[in-house]
Design a protein around this motif. Structure first.
Motif, mmCIF file in Angstrom:
data_model
loop_
_atom_site.group_PDB
_atom_site.id
_atom_site.type_symbol
_atom_site.label_atom_id
_atom_site.label_comp_id
_atom_site.label_asym_id
_atom_site.label_seq_id
_atom_site.Cartn_x
_atom_site.Cartn_y
_atom_site.Cartn_z
ATOM 1 N N ILE A 265 0.880 -1.033 -0.141
ATOM 2 C CA ILE A 265 -0.006 -0.054 0.050
ATOM 3 C C ILE A 265 0.958 1.263 -0.120
ATOM 4 O O ILE A 265 0.673 2.331 -0.788
ATOM 5 C CB ILE A 265 -1.119 -0.010 1.242
ATOM 6 C CG1 ILE A 265 -2.152 -0.951 1.051
ATOM 7 C CG2 ILE A 265 -1.658 1.191 1.291
ATOM 8 C CD1 ILE A 265 -2.998 -1.189 2.241
ATOM 9 N N VAL A 266 1.881 1.158 0.860
ATOM 10 C CA VAL A 266 2.835 2.409 0.938
ATOM 11 C C VAL A 266 3.568 2.704 -0.448
ATOM 12 O O VAL A 266 3.369 3.751 -1.028
ATOM 13 C CB VAL A 266 3.742 2.048 1.991
ATOM 14 C CG1 VAL A 266 4.976 3.177 1.773
ATOM 15 C CG2 VAL A 266 3.235 2.449 3.307
ATOM 16 N N ILE A 267 3.885 1.640 -1.084
ATOM 17 C CA ILE A 267 4.841 1.913 -2.282
ATOM 18 C C ILE A 267 3.812 2.451 -3.469
ATOM 19 O O ILE A 267 3.997 3.204 -4.432
ATOM 20 C CB ILE A 267 5.776 0.957 -2.781
ATOM 21 C CG1 ILE A 267 5.306 -0.333 -3.209
ATOM 22 C CG2 ILE A 267 6.766 0.681 -1.495
ATOM 23 C CD1 ILE A 267 6.359 -1.403 -3.344
ATOM 24 N N ILE A 268 2.911 1.879 -3.614
ATOM 25 C CA ILE A 268 1.528 2.295 -4.298
ATOM 26 C C ILE A 268 1.369 3.528 -4.072
ATOM 27 O O ILE A 268 1.139 4.415 -5.121
ATOM 28 C CB ILE A 268 0.167 1.325 -4.319
ATOM 29 C CG1 ILE A 268 0.672 -0.100 -4.723
ATOM 30 C CG2 ILE A 268 -0.606 1.834 -5.245
ATOM 31 C CD1 ILE A 268 -0.349 -0.962 -4.626
ATOM 32 N N ILE A 269 0.989 4.014 -2.874
ATOM 33 C CA ILE A 269 0.686 5.322 -2.617
ATOM 34 C C ILE A 269 1.621 6.331 -2.950
ATOM 35 O O ILE A 269 1.654 7.307 -3.555
ATOM 36 C CB ILE A 269 0.347 5.478 -1.127
ATOM 37 C CG1 ILE A 269 -1.035 5.075 -0.668
ATOM 38 C CG2 ILE A 269 0.296 7.007 -0.592
ATOM 39 C CD1 ILE A 269 -1.430 4.970 0.513
ATOM 40 N N GLY A 270 3.149 5.954 -2.856
ATOM 41 C CA GLY A 270 4.105 6.756 -3.190
ATOM 42 C C GLY A 270 4.470 6.756 -4.359
ATOM 43 O O GLY A 270 5.046 8.088 -4.859
#
Lengths: 325, 354
Positions: A265-270
């Protein structure tokens, strides 16, 4: 020098201040903010390697959680070795136990990363479908091997004596271990920024993310660079795993796999491949998870997914899209 | 006749034909050949997983998209029927309503997830589905008022399907024709029908377009096929079949819980089955599921004996510990992806061609 996009940091600040207004009590707010920052930075440590590897070589390692688990297990074993120092009632002695544990965790995960890149990933560059399958398969095998070496049961990972409990500053309670996580996380982020922005290797990595054929055409061996990044990313995941294991005070083989969802989720958001985006995304996820958990526990579970959907509706390529030629 | 039943997609290998025929015969006659509860449980599980893995093969093998949310749809089916049968009056209308609601929910979810993330790379879809599926699993274990939480739901089935029910007074060919017998053939028949339907789908013009998208989506788009639409339809179709498989499995177990449907371990099992059996072949699902489920139930005993024989040797007994059976299937999985991309079925077919 590229202009920095200030909207995501401003958004973070707005969320932090908005939370203060909604929570009301400043002491609760400080506690939650520190907890959110600690969680976010821990996730950042674990996720940064994955996003760089993807940006550089277009490889998504679904077995990244494995390095987290290895880090946690190695840390547990090391702390057991240094039982005397870990049990002592002095902060320095305790540090003498957890620093070797963190280093050993990073080293073990890094070595494993090297082997993993050579054996598992090298034959499937450029084939996404096979990458997903093969790294998932590697994770199955490695999880079973962890069972073989450490046994199938939950492994306790006690925090050293002086790192338990919390400080009281006025009426603000701050868990000590969270401060350690914040310090280590900021140190990692600072070191990474320095490396990426101030050194030749960093320049090559950044150039490789944008256009790897060009870097190769200039005569640099991007393969070696990539192996280095992969090993460093694995070592960071191991370090994060050690910290996360100590945070939870126990280790199971699923510790990595359960973090993987948050990391994705974090790397998709980023924005896939972006370090700055990974940092902003990790803080966003950590803070929002803690605030929402306090303000509206009922929707806390969905807050990460909801956050991801909102960010992607706003910026479909993530907070900091990586421009690829 | 058989050829048209199989949509003209024949096994194309003598050994494979023999294996498929043996599996089919064993499953069709399971209550007669293998008396006892456990073998029948294994047979029913094989039926359900053949269907589940075949629907996954539609996505992975034929369309070339990796989804980690397949267990979510499996679980929606199980929970749909469990909630309907435990809340409403026990009967066929509850089953119908539960199934319909589950299928509708699966359709909407798979459509949304597909539309949201199928436009971009395969990796992105895999990551999004992983996140959504894990969120759903947490949701199911937290909303304990509706789903029974970690304990799951045990429910009653209509009288015809209950173990105590007797359809015939006298045993038929030495087998009691009761509720379990009827349920088994309900599971077996539905699985068979849906499997044949899937075989029809992949051999239809629609299936050809999916293959084209798998091989070269850019070119398929250039030829005028809207790849997003085809992918989304395949995704929805796979989800619906997985939901129906979940319904069948819940009916057989008379129970639905996180561990039998939503667990990530089951997703891993499905991946192992489809890759070892053979991606993009449909028959691979039959072979993979049969081998896997039988191994799951009987390999452990063999490994136990082997492990005890190795006692005294360092490390080896641990490697062959009965609980480590997944290790060996994992190794087989990795080797399959490298060396036999079409799994057992592909190897058998390649052997015939020479």
């Amino acid at each position: 020098m590229k202009r920095i996009d200030w909207i995501p940091p401003a958004l973070l600040l707005a969320i932090v201040l908005g939370a203060l207004a909604m929570i009301g009590s400043p002491s609760t707010w400080v506690t939650l903010t520190v907890a959110g920052l600690a969680m976010g930075l821990l996730i950042f440590i674990m996720a940064s390697g994955l996003t760089l590897v993807f940006g550089l070589m277009d490889v998504m390692n679904f077995a990244h959680g494995l390095f987290i688990a290895i880090g946690a297990y190695v840390a547990a074993s090391t702390i057991r070795l240094f039982a005397g120092a870990a049990g002592a009632d002095s902060f320095l002695a305790n540090l003498g136990a957890i620093v070797p544990a963190m280093l050993a965790a990073a080293a073990a995960a890094g070595l494993l990363g090297l082997a993993f890149e050579r054996i598992i990933i090298k034959p499937v560059y450029g084939q996404h479908l096979k990458q997903i399958l093969i790294t998932t398969g590697g994770m199955i095998v490695a999880e079973q091997l962890i069972h073989v070496f450490w046994g199938p049961d939950l492994l306790p990972l006690p925090r050293p004596a002086t790192l338990r409990g919390s400080f009281l500053v006025g009426d603000v309670a701050i868990e000590k271990f969270r401060l350690i996580a914040v310090v280590v996380g900021l140190a990692v982020f600072a070191a990474m920024l320095l490396l990426l922005n101030r050194t030749k290797i960093g320049l090559l990595i950044r150039a490789g993310v944008e256009n790897k054929e060009m870097v190769e055409a200039m005569g640099y061996r991007i393969r070696r660079l990539f192996v280095g990044v992969f090993v460093a990313g694995s070592a960071l995941a191991g370090l994060g795993g050690a910290l996360w294991g100590m945070y939870q005070e126990s280790v199971t083989v699923h510790i990595g796999a359960s973090m993987m969802v948050l990391i994705f989720i974090v790397i998709i958001i980023g924005g896939l491949g972006s370090i700055g985006g990974c940092f902003a995304g990790a803080l966003l996820v950590g803070l929002v998870a803690n605030y929402v958990g306090f303000l509206a526990p009922k929707i806390a579970l969905g807050s990460n997914i909801l956050l991801m959907v909102l960010v992607l509706l706003w910026r479909p390529q993530g907070l900091y899209p990586v421009s690829k030629q | 006749m058989i050829s048209s039943l199989l949509s003209k997609d024949l096994p194309r290998s003598r050994i494979l034909t023999a294996m498929l025929a043996a599996i089919f015969a064993a499953l069709a006659l399971a209550p007669f050949i293998f008396p006892g509860t456990r073998p029948l449980d294994v047979a029913a599980k094989v039926c359900v997983f053949v269907l589940l893995v075949a629907s996954y093969d539609l996505l992975l093998g034929y369309t070339g998209i990796v989804s980690f949310a397949h267990t979510m749809f499996f679980g929606i089916g199980g929970y749909g029927i469990a909630i309907a049968l435990s809340r409403m009056e026990v009967g066929w209308s509850a089953i119908a309503l539960g199934t319909a609601a589950a299928v509708a929910l699966s359709l909407v979810l798979s459509f949304l997830v597909g539309l949201f993330s199928l436009r971009v790379k395969a990796i992105f879809f895999a990551m999004i589905t992983l996140a959504v599926a894990s969120f759903f699993a947490i949701l199911a274990s937290q909303l304990s008022d509706i789903t029974g939480g970690e304990d799951g739901i045990t429910f009653k089935v209509p009288e015809l399907l209950r173990p105590a029910y007797r359809l015939l007074e006298e045993p038929f060919l030495g087998v009691t024709v009761g509720g379990r017998f009827v349920t088994y053939y309900l599971v077996f028949g539905t699985s068979l029908l849906l499997f044949l339907a899937l075989l029809r789908v992949v051999n239809s013009p629609f299936g050809r377009v999916l293959l084209a998208i798998r091989e070269n989506d850019f070119r398929a788009e250039a030829l005028g096929y809207r790849t997003v639409i085809y992918r989304t339809i395949a995704n929805c179709l796979g989800a619906v079949v997985a939901t129906l498989a979940g319904v069948l499995y819940a009916l057989w177990l008379r129970y639905t819980g996180p561990n039998t449907t939503l667990d990530f371990g089951i997703m891993i099992d499905i991946l192992l089955m489809v890759v070892i059996g053979g991606m993009g072949t449909m028959y691979g699902a039959v072979i993979g599921a049969a081998i896997f489920v039988v191994a799951q139930n009987y390999l452990q005993e063999a490994m136990k004996a082997f492990s005890e024989a190795l006692r005294g040797v360092p490390l080896l007994p641990d490697l062959f510990h009965p609980d480590r059976w997944l290790l060996w299937l994992g190794v087989l999985f990795v080797l399959s992806v490298y060396y036999f991309p079409h799994g057992i079925v592909g190897q058998l077919r390649a052997g015939t061609k020479k």
